[in-house]
Design an enzyme around this catalytic site. Structure first.
Site, PDB file in Angstrom:
ATOM      1  N   HIS A 479     -24.345   5.238  26.461  1.00 43.44           N
ATOM      2  CA  HIS A 479     -23.721   5.213  25.132  1.00 43.44           C
ATOM      3  C   HIS A 479     -23.706   6.628  24.532  1.00 43.44           C
ATOM      4  O   HIS A 479     -22.666   7.108  24.068  1.00 43.44           O
ATOM      5  CB  HIS A 479     -24.505   4.255  24.224  1.00 43.44           C
ATOM      6  CG  HIS A 479     -24.029   4.235  22.802  1.00 43.44           C
ATOM      7  ND1 HIS A 479     -23.194   3.257  22.318  1.00 43.44           N
ATOM      8  CD2 HIS A 479     -24.250   5.081  21.764  1.00 43.44           C
ATOM      9  CE1 HIS A 479     -22.934   3.505  21.036  1.00 43.44           C
ATOM     10  NE2 HIS A 479     -23.566   4.616  20.679  1.00 43.44           N
ATOM     11  N   GLU A 480     -24.867   7.286  24.550  1.00 42.68           N
ATOM     12  CA  GLU A 480     -24.941   8.631  23.948  1.00 42.68           C
ATOM     13  C   GLU A 480     -24.103   9.634  24.737  1.00 42.68           C
ATOM     14  O   GLU A 480     -23.489  10.532  24.174  1.00 42.68           O
ATOM     15  CB  GLU A 480     -26.399   9.105  23.841  1.00 42.68           C
ATOM     16  CG  GLU A 480     -27.265   8.273  22.905  1.00 42.68           C
ATOM     17  CD  GLU A 480     -26.714   8.119  21.490  1.00 42.68           C
ATOM     18  OE1 GLU A 480     -25.876   8.944  21.064  1.00 42.68           O
ATOM     19  OE2 GLU A 480     -27.108   7.166  20.800  1.00 42.68           O
ATOM     20  N   HIS A 483     -20.649   9.568  23.527  1.00 46.23           N
ATOM     21  CA  HIS A 483     -20.394  10.451  22.380  1.00 46.23           C
ATOM     22  C   HIS A 483     -20.240  11.899  22.863  1.00 46.23           C
ATOM     23  O   HIS A 483     -19.393  12.645  22.374  1.00 46.23           O
ATOM     24  CB  HIS A 483     -21.563  10.400  21.384  1.00 46.23           C
ATOM     25  CG  HIS A 483     -21.634   9.143  20.572  1.00 46.23           C
ATOM     26  ND1 HIS A 483     -20.563   8.641  19.856  1.00 46.23           N
ATOM     27  CD2 HIS A 483     -22.655   8.282  20.336  1.00 46.23           C
ATOM     28  CE1 HIS A 483     -20.933   7.530  19.218  1.00 46.23           C
ATOM     29  NE2 HIS A 483     -22.199   7.284  19.499  1.00 46.23           N
ATOM     30  N   GLU A 508     -18.248   4.767  16.715  1.00 46.97           N
ATOM     31  CA  GLU A 508     -19.060   4.149  17.774  1.00 46.97           C
ATOM     32  C   GLU A 508     -18.214   3.476  18.861  1.00 46.97           C
ATOM     33  O   GLU A 508     -18.715   3.195  19.950  1.00 46.97           O
ATOM     34  CB  GLU A 508     -20.021   3.107  17.175  1.00 46.97           C
ATOM     35  CG  GLU A 508     -21.050   3.676  16.204  1.00 46.97           C
ATOM     36  CD  GLU A 508     -21.998   4.682  16.835  1.00 46.97           C
ATOM     37  OE1 GLU A 508     -22.242   4.603  18.066  1.00 46.97           O
ATOM     38  OE2 GLU A 508     -22.493   5.564  16.114  1.00 46.97           O
ATOM     39  N   TYR A 651     -21.106  -0.312  13.154  1.00 46.59           N
ATOM     40  CA  TYR A 651     -21.589  -0.626  14.504  1.00 46.59           C
ATOM     41  C   TYR A 651     -21.002  -1.949  14.976  1.00 46.59           C
ATOM     42  O   TYR A 651     -20.681  -2.124  16.141  1.00 46.59           O
ATOM     43  CB  TYR A 651     -23.124  -0.710  14.526  1.00 46.59           C
ATOM     44  CG  TYR A 651     -23.782   0.629  14.699  1.00 46.59           C
ATOM     45  CD1 TYR A 651     -23.883   1.218  15.960  1.00 46.59           C
ATOM     46  CD2 TYR A 651     -24.283   1.323  13.616  1.00 46.59           C
ATOM     47  CE1 TYR A 651     -24.477   2.460  16.122  1.00 46.59           C
ATOM     48  CE2 TYR A 651     -24.872   2.570  13.763  1.00 46.59           C
ATOM     49  CZ  TYR A 651     -24.959   3.133  15.025  1.00 46.59           C
ATOM     50  OH  TYR A 651     -25.527   4.366  15.183  1.00 46.59           O
TER      51      TYR A 651
END
Length: 716
Positions: A479-480, A483, A508, A651
């Site tokens: 997930h990170e 980004h 997100e 989110y």
């Protein structure tokens, strides 16, 4: 992932600041900006103001400033030196104060406003520049310049400055929080050996002799709540963690009161209306309806899940009239093990941190046409402007990658990716992506390349084993990294729209969409590698540890283990989403009071805990005779102070978009490189440079729908 090194066309940033230089550099940046503002006001009049002379110079100044300012503020999250962290915090406060002063200058607002009114006739302006002008003008109005000059506007400015101070102090307390509990090894029965073995031991001859220090950092806290067999210990740890950072309780309350006052000064009925008008949702009603609908749909499923978990608790303990907050991670984990044969420890043996990262970068290479080259040893010296490789990182554990396009994408340089993966004292405690330097087009027309950092807290390797990830940590890392990729491949003219600089209820979605790869059998296999195959030393370690000469396991994860992961994707999903719903609903509730008196009178801790009980349906200490002031979770909730205020719903609403994108485009073939590149160019590249709904509709070829999201949750 390639190993061929070629020197990038732009040197990476340097991390050689001292406490003194951080403040000095900040003062220099502020002085330069202020001089520019004064110069423009002197030279440009309302009559001759246009985009090029009244707004563009500030955007270009922003671009240049961001190359230093992001890093100056970044040290407070990662530096091991408390003096550097303090200076970074102080510098951020100076920059915030200056930004508030600058965005409340009426003389500049008049010029930007005049330029905005004229731009409708200016055919030379591109769409991104028009968007910049519109956002800048709106920014001044949102900073109080719609309020007549005088006491009201002065009050608004004072509120803005105090809010900035509160935010910085609140986050600093969370980053530097170093509490914990002394527990005996017996009390920690059931907690994995690699966690217990890493805890600090009490000194001989002190009251803590023979005990272990359990901190509230994630690598200690979560395994304890998941595996500790003693319910009283879990309760003690859970409640203590909810009571950390007590100083933040007052700061949080002050922040919501000031936000409400500020919004009312601007003519809004509350802070939520003010915050949401610029987002995809546009109005609080849209958000409240979405959260309310979701709550109605999820509640029955949540109750059903609790009943099943209670049966499990009863089988274990002989009684289960209550299902407590500190029961949940434990019985959730137990259910996955017992009913789904999910062996977390065995799974983690297939996700050594380093090979998992390589596997993830390979997926991004294939999907988006990228090429990651790790920069080590003398190559660091070669690309560092000082000739010293140590200067291009802020800590010796940090890994650096040069990111390039593959041949199909033109072979050019993309930017720098940094990974800072293990806990340290004073370091940011969650997992996040930080932009260090945005990308943009420079005044001479050439491109400035971005640098981005992943800051996480995964357990450290030990002499006997590498760092191993649980499957949920693999999802977090992916997930990170999502980004980070958004930040790297973005191509905007202005730094203010770069990468993840989108509206909060969309930001997100790209990362949430990529999480789906962690639930796809072929991708799990490609990410996995049993740690005993990493090096000859590890092979020997494994064989020495193996009981009764058990054979070395297969190198990549066996299908039955993969199957056990996939089967659990939606187990206790309703309870997980109800937890997110509690956060989102609490956030809206404190930011849309009916009157200012209501927010002043609000008992925040009681509201937080009551709402949690109402929405999540899990029992808290109030079931044991405590009142609702047993804990203050809002004081540990950095999101609501750090930019997600009246935005945490994002989110959940981003999940609507991410599910829609995945099911529509990638579900049938997650590794479709053609669609991957289309996604890169249509969604990620755009950053915030156009309306996010336009971006989404261009990618989906239609308006977004909630159907995939509800189907995914088994609600449709």
């Amino acid at each position: 992932m390639g190993s061929t090194f070629k020197k990038p066309p732009q040197a990476p940033p340097l991390f050689t600041h001292t406490p003194e230089s951080l403040i000095k550099d900040t003062e220099r940046l502020i002085a330069t900006s202020k001089a520019l503002q004064d110069k423009i006001v002197k030279e440009v009049s309302v009559d001759n103001a246009n985009f090029h002379n009244a707004d563009l110079p500030f955007a270009q100044d922003d671009n240049k400033m961001s190359l230093e300012s992001h890093i100056i503020g970044f040290y407070q999250a990662v530096s091991t030196d408390a003096k550097v962290r303090d200076a970074s915090t102080e510098a951020e406060k100076l920059m915030d104060d200056f930004a508030i002063e600058a965005s409340m200058r009426e003389d500049i607002f008049k010029l930007v406003d005049a330029a905005y009114k004229k731009q409708k006739d200016d055919t030379s302006l591109d769409a991104e520049s028009r968007r910049l002008l519109e956002k800048d003008r709106k920014g001044y109005i949102r900073m109080g310049l719609g309020i007549p000059a005088g006491p009201k506007r002065d009050r608004f400015k004072a509120i803005k400055k105090r809010l900035s101070e509160l935010s910085i102090t609140f986050q600093k307390a969370l980053n530097e929080e170093n509490g914990g509990l002394w527990l005996t090894p017996e009390e920690l029965e059931g907690v994995p050996e690699d966690v217990v073995g890493g805890l600090m031991k009490g000194k001989e001859g002190t009251p803590s002799e023979g005990k272990l220090w359990l901190t509230f950092k994630y690598p200690d806290l979560f395994p304890t709540l998941k595996y500790c067999k003693n319910a009283e210990v879990r309760q003690k740890v859970f409640v203590a963690n909810e009571n950390k950072c007590p100083g933040n309780v007052e700061l949080f309350k002050e922040a919501i009161i000031l936000r409400d006052e500020g919004a009312r000064l601007l003519g809004y009925p509350n802070h939520a209306t003010f915050r949401i008008e610029d987002k995809m949702a546009k109005t609080p009603k849209t958000v409240d309806d979405f959260l309310g609908d979701l709550r109605k749909r999820l509640a029955p499923g949540g109750l059903k899940e609790i009943e099943k978990l209670k049966e499990l608790k009863k089988a274990e303990t002989g009684k289960a009239d209550k299902y407590f907050l500190w029961d949940h991670r434990f019985y959730d984990t137990l259910m996955l093990e017992k009913e789904y044969q999910l062996d977390q420890q065995r799974i983690s043996e297939y996700f050594p941190l380093q090979s998992s990262i390589s596997g993830m970068l390979n997926i991004f290479e294939e999907l988006f046409g990228l090429h990651f080259v790790k920069i080590e040893g003398e190559h660091r010296d070669q690309i560092s402007e000082t000739g010293k490789g140590a200067d291009i990182v802020w800590h010796q554990d940090v890994q650096v990658f040069a990111v390039w396009d593959d041949e199909g994408e033109g072979g050019g340089f993309v930017g720098y990716l940094y990974l800072d993966l293990h806990p340290r004292d004073g370091k940011y405690g969650h997992a996040a992506n930080f932009n260090l330097q945005p990308g943009f087009i420079q005044e001479n027309g050439t491109r400035r390349y971005p640098a981005t950092a992943l800051v996480c807290n995964f357990s450290k390797p030990t002499p006997k084993r590498p760092s191993l990830l649980k499957h949920d940590e693999v999802v977090t890392l992916f997930h990170e990294l999502g980004h980070g990729i958004h930040d790297l491949v973005s191509r905007t003219i202005y730094s203010r729209f770069h990468g993840t600089s989108t509206v909060r209820d969309f930001v997100e979605a790209p990362s949430q969409m990529l999480e789906n790869w962690c639930w796809t059998p072929s991708q799990i296999k490609s990410l996995s590698k049993h740690w005993s195959y990493l090096t000859p030393e590890y092979t020997k370690q494994y064989k020495d540890q193996a009981t009764n000469g058990a054979p070395q396991p297969p190198e990549s994860m066996p299908d039955d283990l993969i199957e056990s992961i996939i089967r659990t994707q939606h187990v206790n999903d309703a309870l997980f989403n109800l937890r997110q719903l509690h956060f989102g609903t609490f956030d809206m509730l404190v930011h849309e009071p009916a009157s200012h008196e209501d927010v002043e009178k609000l008992d925040v801790s009681e509201t937080y805990n009551k709402l949690r009980e109402d929405i999540s349906k899990l029992d808290g200490p109030e079931e044991l005779g405590e009142d609702y002031h047993w804990g203050h979770g809002q004081a540990t909730f950095g999101h609501l102070i750090g930019g997600y205020d009246a935005g945490y719903y994002g989110y959940l609403s981003s999940q609507v978009y991410s599910a829609d994108m995945f099911y529509t485009v990638f579900k049938k073939n997650p590794m479709d490189g053609k669609e991957g590149r289309r996604y890169r160019h249509t969604v990620l590249e755009k950053g915030g440079s156009q309306d996010e709904m336009t971006t989404l509709e261009e990618f989906l070829h239609r308006k977004p729908s909630t159907s995939a999201f509800y189907k995914d949750l088994g609600l449709e």
